[in-house]
Design a protein around this motif. Structure first.
Motif, PDB file in Angstrom:
ATOM      1  N   ASN A 159      -6.837 -23.071 -29.275  1.00 49.55           N
ATOM      2  CA  ASN A 159      -8.185 -24.346 -28.866  1.00 49.55           C
ATOM      3  C   ASN A 159      -8.591 -25.220 -27.746  1.00 49.55           C
ATOM      4  O   ASN A 159      -9.837 -26.013 -28.313  1.00 49.55           O
ATOM      5  N   GLY A 160      -6.945 -25.741 -27.807  1.00 47.34           N
ATOM      6  CA  GLY A 160      -7.208 -26.532 -27.544  1.00 47.34           C
ATOM      7  C   GLY A 160      -6.884 -27.917 -27.662  1.00 47.34           C
ATOM      8  O   GLY A 160      -7.000 -29.521 -26.926  1.00 47.34           O
ATOM      9  N   PHE A 161      -6.732 -28.187 -29.022  1.00 55.33           N
ATOM     10  CA  PHE A 161      -7.098 -29.468 -29.501  1.00 55.33           C
ATOM     11  C   PHE A 161      -5.754 -30.488 -28.884  1.00 55.33           C
ATOM     12  O   PHE A 161      -4.541 -30.183 -28.959  1.00 55.33           O
ATOM     13  N   GLU A 162      -5.922 -31.967 -28.721  1.00 52.21           N
ATOM     14  CA  GLU A 162      -4.711 -32.789 -28.166  1.00 52.21           C
ATOM     15  C   GLU A 162      -4.926 -33.571 -29.455  1.00 52.21           C
ATOM     16  O   GLU A 162      -4.483 -34.568 -29.340  1.00 52.21           O
ATOM     17  N   SER A 163      -5.934 -33.628 -30.748  1.00 54.88           N
ATOM     18  CA  SER A 163      -5.765 -34.510 -31.763  1.00 54.88           C
ATOM     19  C   SER A 163      -6.966 -33.966 -32.925  1.00 54.88           C
ATOM     20  O   SER A 163      -6.949 -32.838 -32.416  1.00 54.88           O
ATOM     21  N   VAL A 164      -6.106 -34.486 -33.831  1.00 60.51           N
ATOM     22  CA  VAL A 164      -6.677 -34.541 -34.298  1.00 60.51           C
ATOM     23  C   VAL A 164      -8.200 -35.316 -35.135  1.00 60.51           C
ATOM     24  O   VAL A 164      -7.595 -36.285 -36.133  1.00 60.51           O
ATOM     25  N   ASP A 165      -9.158 -34.684 -35.000  1.00 60.69           N
ATOM     26  CA  ASP A 165     -10.191 -36.626 -35.060  1.00 60.69           C
ATOM     27  C   ASP A 165     -10.732 -36.129 -36.255  1.00 60.69           C
ATOM     28  O   ASP A 165     -11.938 -35.234 -36.646  1.00 60.69           O
ATOM     29  N   ILE A 166     -10.384 -36.473 -37.227  1.00 59.69           N
ATOM     30  CA  ILE A 166     -10.975 -36.098 -38.735  1.00 59.69           C
ATOM     31  C   ILE A 166     -11.577 -38.059 -39.159  1.00 59.69           C
ATOM     32  O   ILE A 166     -10.600 -38.507 -39.420  1.00 59.69           O
TER      33      ILE A 166
END
Length: 548
Positions: free
Chosen positions: A248-255
Protein backbone atom coordinates in the motif's frame (compact mmCIF):
# COMPACT_ATOMS: atom_id res chain seq x y z
CA UNK A 1 -9.54 -19.52 8.81
CA UNK A 2 -6.10 -18.87 7.26
CA UNK A 3 -3.47 -21.30 8.52
CA UNK A 4 -5.15 -22.07 11.82
CA UNK A 5 -8.29 -23.66 10.46
CA UNK A 6 -8.88 -25.61 7.34
CA UNK A 7 -12.28 -24.05 6.78
CA UNK A 8 -15.44 -25.92 5.89
CA UNK A 9 -16.59 -26.53 2.35
CA UNK A 10 -20.13 -26.88 1.11
CA UNK A 11 -21.11 -30.07 -0.64
CA UNK A 12 -21.23 -29.87 -4.41
CA UNK A 13 -23.93 -31.44 -6.53
CA UNK A 14 -22.68 -33.62 -9.43
CA UNK A 15 -23.75 -31.03 -12.01
CA UNK A 16 -21.78 -28.26 -10.34
CA UNK A 17 -18.76 -30.28 -9.20
CA UNK A 18 -16.55 -29.40 -12.16
CA UNK A 19 -17.48 -25.72 -11.95
CA UNK A 20 -16.84 -25.56 -8.21
CA UNK A 21 -13.42 -27.18 -8.45
CA UNK A 22 -12.14 -24.14 -10.33
CA UNK A 23 -13.26 -21.49 -7.86
CA UNK A 24 -10.35 -20.84 -5.43
CA UNK A 25 -10.89 -18.31 -2.68
CA UNK A 26 -7.97 -15.90 -2.96
CA UNK A 27 -6.22 -15.30 0.32
CA UNK A 28 -2.77 -13.99 1.27
CA UNK A 29 -0.65 -16.18 3.59
CA UNK A 30 2.93 -14.87 3.86
CA UNK A 31 2.59 -14.06 0.28
CA UNK A 32 1.08 -10.94 -1.21
CA UNK A 33 -1.84 -11.46 -3.61
CA UNK A 34 -1.27 -15.23 -3.31
CA UNK A 35 2.36 -14.93 -4.36
CA UNK A 36 5.15 -15.66 -1.93
CA UNK A 37 6.22 -13.69 1.51
CA UNK A 38 6.90 -14.97 3.43
CA UNK A 39 3.93 -15.92 4.39
CA UNK A 40 4.14 -17.01 6.62
CA UNK A 41 7.57 -17.10 4.49
CA UNK A 42 3.36 -15.85 5.44
CA UNK A 43 7.31 -16.68 5.66
CA UNK A 44 4.50 -16.53 5.31
CA UNK A 45 1.39 -17.69 6.94
CA UNK A 46 -0.49 -19.29 5.61
CA UNK A 47 -3.87 -21.54 4.40
CA UNK A 48 -5.58 -22.28 1.00
CA UNK A 49 -9.38 -22.33 0.90
CA UNK A 50 -11.39 -23.52 -2.08
CA UNK A 51 -14.67 -21.79 -2.70
CA UNK A 52 -17.48 -24.07 -3.70
CA UNK A 53 -20.97 -23.42 -4.87
CA UNK A 54 -23.89 -25.13 -3.22
CA UNK A 55 -27.48 -24.34 -4.00
CA UNK A 56 -30.82 -25.95 -3.35
CA UNK A 57 -32.54 -27.64 -6.24
CA UNK A 58 -36.10 -26.58 -6.99
CA UNK A 59 -38.34 -25.19 -9.65
CA UNK A 60 -39.02 -21.47 -9.73
CA UNK A 61 -42.64 -20.45 -9.24
CA UNK A 62 -44.39 -20.03 -12.53
CA UNK A 63 -45.07 -16.45 -13.47
CA UNK A 64 -45.87 -14.89 -16.83
CA UNK A 65 -43.01 -12.68 -17.99
CA UNK A 66 -42.82 -11.03 -21.38
CA UNK A 67 -39.58 -10.84 -23.32
CA UNK A 68 -39.49 -7.09 -22.83
CA UNK A 69 -39.64 -7.51 -19.05
CA UNK A 70 -36.29 -9.24 -18.58
CA UNK A 71 -35.24 -6.78 -15.89
CA UNK A 72 -38.15 -7.97 -13.78
CA UNK A 73 -37.92 -10.91 -11.44
CA UNK A 74 -39.80 -12.88 -8.87
CA UNK A 75 -37.98 -12.31 -5.62
CA UNK A 76 -40.50 -14.13 -3.47
CA UNK A 77 -42.54 -16.19 -5.91
CA UNK A 78 -44.90 -13.37 -6.86
CA UNK A 79 -45.35 -11.83 -10.28
CA UNK A 80 -42.49 -9.61 -11.47
CA UNK A 81 -42.50 -5.92 -10.83
CA UNK A 82 -41.19 -3.63 -13.57
CA UNK A 83 -38.21 -1.43 -12.65
CA UNK A 84 -37.24 1.83 -14.36
CA UNK A 85 -34.74 1.86 -17.18
CA UNK A 86 -31.13 2.53 -16.04
CA UNK A 87 -29.35 5.73 -16.92
CA UNK A 88 -26.47 5.63 -19.41
CA UNK A 89 -23.86 5.85 -16.62
CA UNK A 90 -25.54 3.10 -14.60
CA UNK A 91 -25.70 0.80 -17.60
CA UNK A 92 -21.90 0.88 -17.91
CA UNK A 93 -21.38 -0.45 -14.37
CA UNK A 94 -21.49 -4.14 -13.50
CA UNK A 95 -23.11 -4.96 -10.19
CA UNK A 96 -22.27 -7.72 -7.74
CA UNK A 97 -25.69 -9.20 -8.50
CA UNK A 98 -25.03 -9.31 -12.25
CA UNK A 99 -21.55 -10.77 -11.75
CA UNK A 100 -22.93 -13.60 -9.63
CA UNK A 101 -25.50 -14.35 -12.34
CA UNK A 102 -22.86 -14.39 -15.09
CA UNK A 103 -20.46 -16.58 -13.15
CA UNK A 104 -22.87 -19.16 -11.81
CA UNK A 105 -25.44 -19.33 -14.60
CA UNK A 106 -24.65 -20.25 -18.21
CA UNK A 107 -27.97 -18.98 -19.58
CA UNK A 108 -27.44 -16.22 -22.16
CA UNK A 109 -30.56 -14.24 -21.24
CA UNK A 110 -29.55 -10.56 -20.79
CA UNK A 111 -29.77 -9.31 -17.22
CA UNK A 112 -29.61 -5.71 -15.99
CA UNK A 113 -26.75 -4.89 -13.63
CA UNK A 114 -27.69 -1.56 -12.12
CA UNK A 115 -28.57 -0.42 -8.63
CA UNK A 116 -32.26 -0.77 -7.90
CA UNK A 117 -32.82 -3.35 -10.67
CA UNK A 118 -34.00 -6.88 -10.23
CA UNK A 119 -32.49 -9.85 -12.00
CA UNK A 120 -34.43 -12.51 -13.88
CA UNK A 121 -32.93 -15.88 -13.01
CA UNK A 122 -33.90 -18.48 -15.64
CA UNK A 123 -34.69 -22.00 -14.50
CA UNK A 124 -31.99 -23.50 -16.73
CA UNK A 125 -28.27 -23.33 -15.96
CA UNK A 126 -25.73 -24.91 -13.57
CA UNK A 127 -26.89 -22.84 -10.59
CA UNK A 128 -29.79 -24.35 -8.69
CA UNK A 129 -32.63 -22.20 -7.49
CA UNK A 130 -34.80 -22.05 -4.41
CA UNK A 131 -38.54 -22.51 -4.74
CA UNK A 132 -38.90 -18.74 -4.98
CA UNK A 133 -36.37 -18.52 -7.84
CA UNK A 134 -33.38 -17.14 -5.92
CA UNK A 135 -29.70 -18.09 -6.10
CA UNK A 136 -28.28 -19.20 -2.74
CA UNK A 137 -24.49 -18.92 -2.54
CA UNK A 138 -22.33 -21.16 -0.31
CA UNK A 139 -20.31 -20.13 2.75
CA UNK A 140 -17.21 -19.35 0.68
CA UNK A 141 -17.59 -17.29 -2.49
CA UNK A 142 -14.90 -16.06 -4.88
CA UNK A 143 -15.85 -13.21 -7.22
CA UNK A 144 -12.26 -12.33 -8.11
CA UNK A 145 -11.67 -10.53 -11.40
CA UNK A 146 -15.36 -10.17 -12.31
CA UNK A 147 -15.24 -6.42 -13.16
CA UNK A 148 -17.65 -5.56 -10.35
CA UNK A 149 -18.15 -1.82 -9.82
CA UNK A 150 -21.34 -1.48 -7.77
CA UNK A 151 -23.38 -3.56 -5.35
CA UNK A 152 -26.72 -3.92 -7.07
CA UNK A 153 -30.11 -4.58 -5.52
CA UNK A 154 -29.70 -5.09 -1.75
CA UNK A 155 -32.74 -7.39 -1.48
CA UNK A 156 -31.23 -9.84 -3.95
CA UNK A 157 -27.77 -9.64 -2.36
CA UNK A 158 -29.26 -10.47 1.01
CA UNK A 159 -31.15 -13.46 -0.38
CA UNK A 160 -28.15 -14.76 -2.36
CA UNK A 161 -25.69 -14.27 0.52
CA UNK A 162 -27.69 -15.40 3.51
CA UNK A 163 -25.21 -18.27 4.06
CA UNK A 164 -22.01 -16.51 2.96
CA UNK A 165 -19.21 -16.19 5.52
CA UNK A 166 -16.19 -15.61 3.28
CA UNK A 167 -16.23 -13.29 0.27
CA UNK A 168 -13.38 -12.67 -2.18
CA UNK A 169 -13.75 -9.49 -4.27
CA UNK A 170 -10.10 -9.29 -5.30
CA UNK A 171 -9.15 -7.45 -8.50
CA UNK A 172 -12.47 -5.83 -9.36
CA UNK A 173 -13.36 -2.24 -10.27
CA UNK A 174 -14.84 -1.07 -6.97
CA UNK A 175 -13.81 2.53 -6.28
CA UNK A 176 -16.48 3.70 -3.82
CA UNK A 177 -16.65 2.65 -0.15
CA UNK A 178 -20.42 3.17 -0.26
CA UNK A 179 -20.67 0.17 -2.64
CA UNK A 180 -18.54 -1.95 -0.31
CA UNK A 181 -20.81 -1.21 2.63
CA UNK A 182 -23.88 -1.79 0.48
CA UNK A 183 -22.62 -5.36 0.03
CA UNK A 184 -21.36 -5.86 3.59
CA UNK A 185 -24.60 -4.82 5.24
CA UNK A 186 -26.50 -7.41 3.19
CA UNK A 187 -24.29 -10.29 4.39
CA UNK A 188 -25.00 -10.65 8.12
CA UNK A 189 -22.67 -13.60 8.78
CA UNK A 190 -19.58 -12.35 6.90
CA UNK A 191 -16.27 -13.10 8.67
CA UNK A 192 -13.74 -12.78 5.81
CA UNK A 193 -13.50 -10.06 3.14
CA UNK A 194 -10.81 -9.68 0.46
CA UNK A 195 -10.67 -6.34 -1.40
CA UNK A 196 -7.15 -6.73 -2.83
CA UNK A 197 -6.41 -4.64 -5.96
CA UNK A 198 -9.56 -2.53 -5.73
CA UNK A 199 -8.39 1.09 -5.75
CA UNK A 200 -11.09 2.54 -3.51
CA UNK A 201 -10.30 6.25 -3.57
CA UNK A 202 -13.62 7.73 -2.40
CA UNK A 203 -14.33 9.25 0.99
CA UNK A 204 -15.99 6.99 3.52
CA UNK A 205 -19.77 7.30 3.79
CA UNK A 206 -21.35 8.33 7.05
CA UNK A 207 -20.51 5.49 9.45
CA UNK A 208 -22.75 6.69 12.25
CA UNK A 209 -24.57 3.73 13.71
CA UNK A 210 -22.81 1.24 11.42
CA UNK A 211 -21.32 -1.73 13.20
CA UNK A 212 -20.11 -5.00 11.66
CA UNK A 213 -19.21 -7.20 14.63
CA UNK A 214 -18.62 -10.58 12.94
CA UNK A 215 -15.88 -9.62 10.46
CA UNK A 216 -12.60 -11.14 11.71
CA UNK A 217 -10.40 -11.18 8.56
CA UNK A 218 -9.92 -8.18 6.26
CA UNK A 219 -7.59 -8.11 3.24
CA UNK A 220 -6.71 -4.65 1.87
CA UNK A 221 -3.52 -5.46 -0.07
CA UNK A 222 -2.65 -3.09 -2.91
CA UNK A 223 -5.66 -0.83 -2.38
CA UNK A 224 -3.57 2.28 -1.54
CA UNK A 225 -5.75 2.83 1.51
CA UNK A 226 -4.87 5.84 3.69
CA UNK A 227 -4.34 5.66 7.45
CA UNK A 228 -7.21 8.01 8.26
CA UNK A 229 -9.60 5.77 6.31
CA UNK A 230 -8.21 2.63 7.94
CA UNK A 231 -8.63 4.02 11.45
CA UNK A 232 -12.29 4.84 10.80
CA UNK A 233 -12.86 1.34 9.42
CA UNK A 234 -11.36 -0.22 12.53
CA UNK A 235 -13.95 1.55 14.64
CA UNK A 236 -16.79 -0.41 13.04
CA UNK A 237 -14.92 -3.76 12.90
CA UNK A 238 -14.41 -4.42 16.63
CA UNK A 239 -13.75 -8.16 16.25
CA UNK A 240 -11.04 -7.97 13.59
CA UNK A 241 -8.32 -10.55 14.26
CA UNK A 242 -6.35 -10.58 11.00
CA UNK A 243 -5.51 -7.61 8.77
CA UNK A 244 -3.61 -7.52 5.46
CA UNK A 245 -2.09 -4.14 4.53
CA UNK A 246 0.66 -5.19 2.11
CA UNK A 247 1.76 -3.22 -0.97
CA UNK A 248 0.00 0.00 0.00
CA UNK A 249 3.02 2.30 -0.23
CA UNK A 250 2.99 3.27 3.45
CA UNK A 251 6.04 5.37 4.36
CA UNK A 252 4.97 5.91 7.96
CA UNK A 253 2.40 4.75 10.47
CA UNK A 254 0.21 7.79 11.12
CA UNK A 255 -1.64 6.90 14.29
CA UNK A 256 -3.16 9.96 15.98
CA UNK A 257 -2.60 10.53 19.68
CA UNK A 258 -6.28 11.26 20.29
CA UNK A 259 -8.69 8.56 19.13
CA UNK A 260 -11.23 6.63 21.12
CA UNK A 261 -10.34 3.04 21.80
CA UNK A 262 -12.33 0.55 19.73
CA UNK A 263 -14.74 -1.46 21.91
CA UNK A 264 -14.52 -5.26 21.91
CA UNK A 265 -18.22 -5.86 22.59
CA UNK A 266 -20.56 -6.87 19.79
CA UNK A 267 -23.32 -4.22 20.04
CA UNK A 268 -22.47 -0.52 19.69
CA UNK A 269 -22.16 1.34 23.01
CA UNK A 270 -25.16 3.41 23.99
CA UNK A 271 -24.68 7.15 24.60
CA UNK A 272 -25.33 6.68 28.30
CA UNK A 273 -22.65 4.00 28.73
CA UNK A 274 -19.27 4.79 30.18
CA UNK A 275 -16.40 4.95 27.62
CA UNK A 276 -13.99 2.03 27.89
CA UNK A 277 -10.73 2.56 29.74
CA UNK A 278 -7.75 2.90 27.38
CA UNK A 279 -4.98 0.32 27.65
CA UNK A 280 -2.06 1.73 29.61
CA UNK A 281 1.34 1.36 27.93
CA UNK A 282 4.50 0.79 29.92
CA UNK A 283 5.84 3.69 31.94
CA UNK A 284 9.10 3.43 30.00
CA UNK A 285 7.42 4.92 26.92
CA UNK A 286 7.52 8.62 26.17
CA UNK A 287 4.49 10.75 26.94
CA UNK A 288 3.73 11.31 23.26
CA UNK A 289 3.72 7.59 22.57
CA UNK A 290 1.69 6.70 25.64
CA UNK A 291 -1.05 9.01 24.41
CA UNK A 292 -1.71 6.65 21.48
CA UNK A 293 -4.76 4.43 21.66
CA UNK A 294 -4.83 0.74 20.88
CA UNK A 295 -6.84 -1.84 18.96
CA UNK A 296 -6.44 -4.96 21.11
CA UNK A 297 -8.47 -7.51 19.14
CA UNK A 298 -6.00 -7.78 16.22
CA UNK A 299 -3.71 -10.83 16.38
CA UNK A 300 -2.18 -11.06 12.90
CA UNK A 301 -0.87 -8.27 10.67
CA UNK A 302 0.56 -8.61 7.15
CA UNK A 303 2.57 -5.48 6.28
CA UNK A 304 4.73 -6.70 3.37
CA UNK A 305 6.24 -4.56 0.63
CA UNK A 306 5.56 -1.11 2.07
CA UNK A 307 8.04 1.81 2.03
CA UNK A 308 8.84 1.86 5.72
CA UNK A 309 12.55 2.51 6.42
CA UNK A 310 12.55 3.15 10.19
CA UNK A 311 11.84 0.65 12.94
CA UNK A 312 10.26 3.47 14.94
CA UNK A 313 7.26 3.19 12.61
CA UNK A 314 7.08 -0.54 13.28
CA UNK A 315 7.02 0.14 17.02
CA UNK A 316 3.93 2.28 16.44
CA UNK A 317 2.20 -0.77 14.97
CA UNK A 318 2.98 -2.65 18.16
CA UNK A 319 1.54 0.11 20.31
CA UNK A 320 -1.64 0.35 18.27
CA UNK A 321 -2.05 -3.45 18.06
CA UNK A 322 -0.68 -4.54 21.47
CA UNK A 323 -1.83 -8.17 21.25
CA UNK A 324 -0.14 -9.04 17.95
CA UNK A 325 1.19 -12.59 17.87
CA UNK A 326 2.04 -12.63 14.14
CA UNK A 327 3.68 -9.83 12.12
CA UNK A 328 5.14 -9.92 8.60
CA UNK A 329 7.12 -6.84 7.54
CA UNK A 330 9.10 -8.48 4.75
CA UNK A 331 10.37 -6.59 1.69
CA UNK A 332 10.82 -3.29 3.51
CA UNK A 333 14.01 -1.19 3.58
CA UNK A 334 14.59 -1.43 7.34
CA UNK A 335 18.32 -1.44 8.17
CA UNK A 336 18.43 -0.99 11.94
CA UNK A 337 16.19 -1.72 14.91
CA UNK A 338 15.80 1.72 16.44
CA UNK A 339 14.36 2.38 19.90
CA UNK A 340 15.04 -1.22 20.87
CA UNK A 341 14.76 -0.18 24.53
CA UNK A 342 10.95 -0.23 24.15
CA UNK A 343 10.79 -3.28 21.91
CA UNK A 344 9.42 -5.53 24.65
CA UNK A 345 6.78 -2.96 25.59
CA UNK A 346 5.63 -2.54 22.00
CA UNK A 347 5.38 -6.27 21.21
CA UNK A 348 4.74 -8.17 24.46
CA UNK A 349 2.84 -11.03 22.76
CA UNK A 350 4.61 -11.32 19.38
CA UNK A 351 5.48 -14.95 18.58
CA UNK A 352 6.11 -14.93 14.80
CA UNK A 353 8.07 -12.20 13.00
CA UNK A 354 8.79 -12.16 9.25
CA UNK A 355 11.77 -10.07 8.10
CA UNK A 356 12.49 -11.71 4.75
CA UNK A 357 14.22 -9.52 2.15
CA UNK A 358 14.73 -6.58 4.50
CA UNK A 359 18.01 -4.64 4.72
CA UNK A 360 19.08 -5.45 8.29
CA UNK A 361 22.78 -4.67 8.22
CA UNK A 362 24.59 -6.67 10.93
CA UNK A 363 24.55 -9.52 13.43
CA UNK A 364 24.08 -6.92 16.16
CA UNK A 365 20.67 -6.06 14.69
CA UNK A 366 19.71 -9.73 14.58
CA UNK A 367 20.72 -10.20 18.22
CA UNK A 368 18.41 -7.34 19.30
CA UNK A 369 15.43 -9.52 18.34
CA UNK A 370 16.00 -11.55 21.50
CA UNK A 371 14.48 -8.57 23.36
CA UNK A 372 11.05 -9.65 22.10
CA UNK A 373 9.84 -11.63 25.12
CA UNK A 374 7.45 -14.03 23.36
CA UNK A 375 9.26 -14.52 20.03
CA UNK A 376 9.63 -18.17 18.98
CA UNK A 377 9.42 -18.08 15.16
CA UNK A 378 11.63 -15.83 12.98
CA UNK A 379 11.95 -15.53 9.17
CA UNK A 380 15.25 -14.08 7.87
CA UNK A 381 15.54 -15.22 4.24
CA UNK A 382 16.99 -13.02 1.50
CA UNK A 383 18.75 -10.47 3.75
CA UNK A 384 21.83 -9.25 1.79
CA UNK A 385 24.43 -9.30 4.56
CA UNK A 386 23.36 -12.81 5.62
CA UNK A 387 23.63 -14.09 2.05
CA UNK A 388 27.39 -13.46 2.23
CA UNK A 389 27.74 -16.39 4.66
CA UNK A 390 27.24 -20.07 4.00
CA UNK A 391 23.81 -21.47 4.78
CA UNK A 392 25.18 -23.63 7.60
CA UNK A 393 27.05 -20.76 9.25
CA UNK A 394 24.22 -18.22 9.14
CA UNK A 395 21.72 -20.73 10.53
CA UNK A 396 24.02 -21.79 13.36
CA UNK A 397 24.99 -18.22 14.20
CA UNK A 398 21.37 -17.04 14.26
CA UNK A 399 20.33 -19.92 16.53
CA UNK A 400 23.20 -19.14 18.90
CA UNK A 401 22.27 -15.44 19.10
CA UNK A 402 18.54 -15.99 19.69
CA UNK A 403 18.08 -18.44 22.58
CA UNK A 404 14.26 -18.24 22.67
CA UNK A 405 13.39 -19.11 19.07
CA UNK A 406 12.18 -22.61 18.26
CA UNK A 407 11.63 -22.13 14.48
CA UNK A 408 13.98 -20.47 11.99
CA UNK A 409 12.88 -19.83 8.40
CA UNK A 410 10.07 -22.34 8.74
CA UNK A 411 12.27 -25.13 10.09
CA UNK A 412 12.08 -26.52 13.62
CA UNK A 413 15.19 -26.16 15.81
CA UNK A 414 15.96 -29.38 17.67
CA UNK A 415 17.79 -29.59 20.98
CA UNK A 416 20.89 -31.17 19.45
CA UNK A 417 20.98 -28.56 16.66
CA UNK A 418 20.83 -25.75 19.23
CA UNK A 419 23.62 -27.26 21.31
CA UNK A 420 25.82 -27.70 18.24
CA UNK A 421 25.14 -24.10 17.18
CA UNK A 422 25.96 -22.68 20.61
CA UNK A 423 29.19 -24.72 20.88
CA UNK A 424 30.18 -23.56 17.40
CA UNK A 425 29.64 -19.96 18.55
CA UNK A 426 31.95 -20.50 21.52
CA UNK A 427 34.67 -21.97 19.28
CA UNK A 428 34.34 -19.04 16.88
CA UNK A 429 35.31 -16.55 19.59
CA UNK A 430 37.84 -18.68 21.52
CA UNK A 431 40.88 -16.85 20.16
CA UNK A 432 39.29 -13.44 19.58
CA UNK A 433 39.70 -10.30 21.66
CA UNK A 434 36.69 -8.43 23.05
CA UNK A 435 34.37 -11.39 23.44
CA UNK A 436 30.64 -10.66 23.29
CA UNK A 437 28.22 -10.94 26.20
CA UNK A 438 26.56 -13.85 24.42
CA UNK A 439 29.89 -15.71 24.42
CA UNK A 440 30.15 -15.46 28.19
CA UNK A 441 26.54 -16.60 28.60
CA UNK A 442 27.20 -19.69 26.52
CA UNK A 443 30.47 -20.50 28.30
CA UNK A 444 28.56 -20.48 31.59
CA UNK A 445 26.07 -22.89 30.06
CA UNK A 446 28.39 -25.27 28.18
CA UNK A 447 31.83 -24.53 29.60
CA UNK A 448 34.84 -23.94 27.41
CA UNK A 449 34.94 -26.31 24.46
CA UNK A 450 37.95 -27.61 22.56
CA UNK A 451 38.52 -26.28 19.06
CA UNK A 452 37.70 -28.64 16.23
CA UNK A 453 40.45 -30.13 14.11
CA UNK A 454 40.82 -28.34 10.80
CA UNK A 455 39.37 -30.51 8.07
CA UNK A 456 39.57 -29.69 4.39
CA UNK A 457 36.09 -30.34 3.07
CA UNK A 458 36.81 -29.36 -0.52
CA UNK A 459 36.33 -32.45 -2.69
CA UNK A 460 39.46 -33.89 -4.35
CA UNK A 461 39.12 -33.77 -8.12
CA UNK A 462 42.35 -35.58 -9.04
CA UNK A 463 44.14 -38.55 -7.57
CA UNK A 464 47.71 -39.80 -8.33
CA UNK A 465 47.48 -43.50 -9.28
CA UNK A 466 50.08 -46.07 -10.25
CA UNK A 467 49.25 -47.71 -13.58
CA UNK A 468 50.54 -51.30 -13.71
CA UNK A 469 50.48 -53.02 -17.15
CA UNK A 470 50.66 -56.85 -17.06
CA UNK A 471 50.74 -59.53 -19.74
CA UNK A 472 48.51 -62.59 -19.82
CA UNK A 473 50.85 -64.31 -17.35
CA UNK A 474 50.55 -61.37 -14.90
CA UNK A 475 54.15 -60.39 -15.58
CA UNK A 476 54.88 -56.68 -15.19
CA UNK A 477 55.39 -54.95 -18.51
CA UNK A 478 55.21 -51.30 -17.53
CA UNK A 479 54.61 -49.09 -14.47
CA UNK A 480 53.70 -45.38 -14.66
CA UNK A 481 52.22 -42.66 -12.39
CA UNK A 482 49.12 -40.96 -13.74
CA UNK A 483 47.10 -38.03 -12.35
CA UNK A 484 43.51 -39.18 -12.89
CA UNK A 485 40.41 -36.98 -12.99
CA UNK A 486 37.96 -38.72 -10.63
CA UNK A 487 34.89 -37.13 -12.25
CA UNK A 488 35.30 -39.24 -15.39
CA UNK A 489 33.89 -42.73 -15.91
CA UNK A 490 35.67 -46.09 -16.08
CA UNK A 491 35.03 -46.07 -19.82
CA UNK A 492 36.86 -42.74 -20.14
CA UNK A 493 39.75 -44.09 -18.09
CA UNK A 494 40.10 -47.13 -20.37
CA UNK A 495 40.42 -44.85 -23.41
CA UNK A 496 43.22 -42.92 -21.71
CA UNK A 497 45.04 -46.07 -20.60
CA UNK A 498 44.91 -47.57 -24.09
CA UNK A 499 47.79 -45.25 -25.01
CA UNK A 500 49.87 -46.57 -22.11
CA UNK A 501 48.93 -50.20 -22.76
CA UNK A 502 49.44 -49.92 -26.52
CA UNK A 503 46.19 -51.76 -27.20
CA UNK A 504 42.54 -50.75 -27.84
CA UNK A 505 40.16 -50.69 -24.81
CA UNK A 506 38.44 -53.90 -25.91
CA UNK A 507 41.70 -55.87 -25.55
CA UNK A 508 42.26 -55.39 -21.81
CA UNK A 509 40.48 -55.26 -18.46
CA UNK A 510 41.02 -52.89 -15.52
CA UNK A 511 41.44 -53.87 -11.87
CA UNK A 512 41.62 -51.56 -8.85
CA UNK A 513 43.96 -52.28 -5.94
CA UNK A 514 43.39 -50.31 -2.71
CA UNK A 515 46.89 -50.13 -1.16
CA UNK A 516 45.54 -49.08 2.27
CA UNK A 517 43.10 -52.00 2.65
CA UNK A 518 45.14 -54.44 0.51
CA UNK A 519 42.32 -56.98 0.14
CA UNK A 520 43.21 -57.88 -3.42
CA UNK A 521 42.33 -56.30 -6.77
CA UNK A 522 38.70 -55.65 -7.78
CA UNK A 523 37.63 -55.70 -11.40
CA UNK A 524 36.15 -52.42 -12.68
CA UNK A 525 33.09 -53.93 -14.33
CA UNK A 526 30.74 -50.98 -14.71
CA UNK A 527 31.85 -48.76 -17.56
CA UNK A 528 29.57 -45.79 -16.70
CA UNK A 529 30.48 -45.62 -13.02
CA UNK A 530 32.38 -42.52 -11.87
CA UNK A 531 35.94 -42.96 -10.61
CA UNK A 532 35.26 -40.99 -7.39
CA UNK A 533 32.67 -43.58 -6.31
CA UNK A 534 35.57 -46.02 -5.65
CA UNK A 535 37.10 -43.60 -3.09
CA UNK A 536 40.54 -43.93 -4.65
CA UNK A 537 43.43 -42.17 -2.91
CA UNK A 538 46.97 -41.22 -3.92
CA UNK A 539 49.22 -44.29 -4.31
CA UNK A 540 46.45 -46.78 -5.20
CA UNK A 541 46.99 -48.97 -8.27
CA UNK A 542 45.12 -49.57 -11.51
CA UNK A 543 46.10 -52.89 -13.12
CA UNK A 544 45.83 -53.18 -16.90
CA UNK A 545 45.41 -56.90 -17.70
CA UNK A 546 45.45 -58.11 -21.31
CA UNK A 547 42.71 -60.49 -22.40
CA UNK A 548 45.08 -62.87 -24.21
Amino acid sequence: MMEESGGSHSEVTPKTEQLSANLPLHRSEGKVDNSEPDLLDVEDSVSDHLGTVSVAVSERAECPVKNSDLRSTVSSGDCPCITPEPTEDEAMLKSFVKAVHEKYNDDTTPVADVIGSYVLVPKSGPVKLTASGNIVLPKQVSMSGCEISVAGDPTLIQKMCQKVKELDLMENNITDWAEVFAILECIPHLTFLNLTKNLIKSELPDLTGRFIPKLTHLVLNNTLIQWDVLLKLLEIFPSLEELHLSLNGFESVDIPSVLKRVPQVAPPPSPASQPPTPMSPSTTLTSSVSACTSYPSLRKLFFIGNRITSWREINKLGLFFPNLVFLLISETDIKTIDDHEILADCFPCLQTLGLNRTLLASWEEIELLRLLPSLTDIRLNGIPFLEEFSEVFRRQHTIALLPNITNLNGSRIGESEREDAERAYIRLYLDKEGKSQRYHELVQQHGKVDPLAKVILKPQLFVMLKIRVEDVNQELLKMEDLNVDVTQTVRDLKKILSNIAGRPPTKFQLYYLDKQVNMGADKLRFMDRKIFSYNMTDGDEIIVAFND
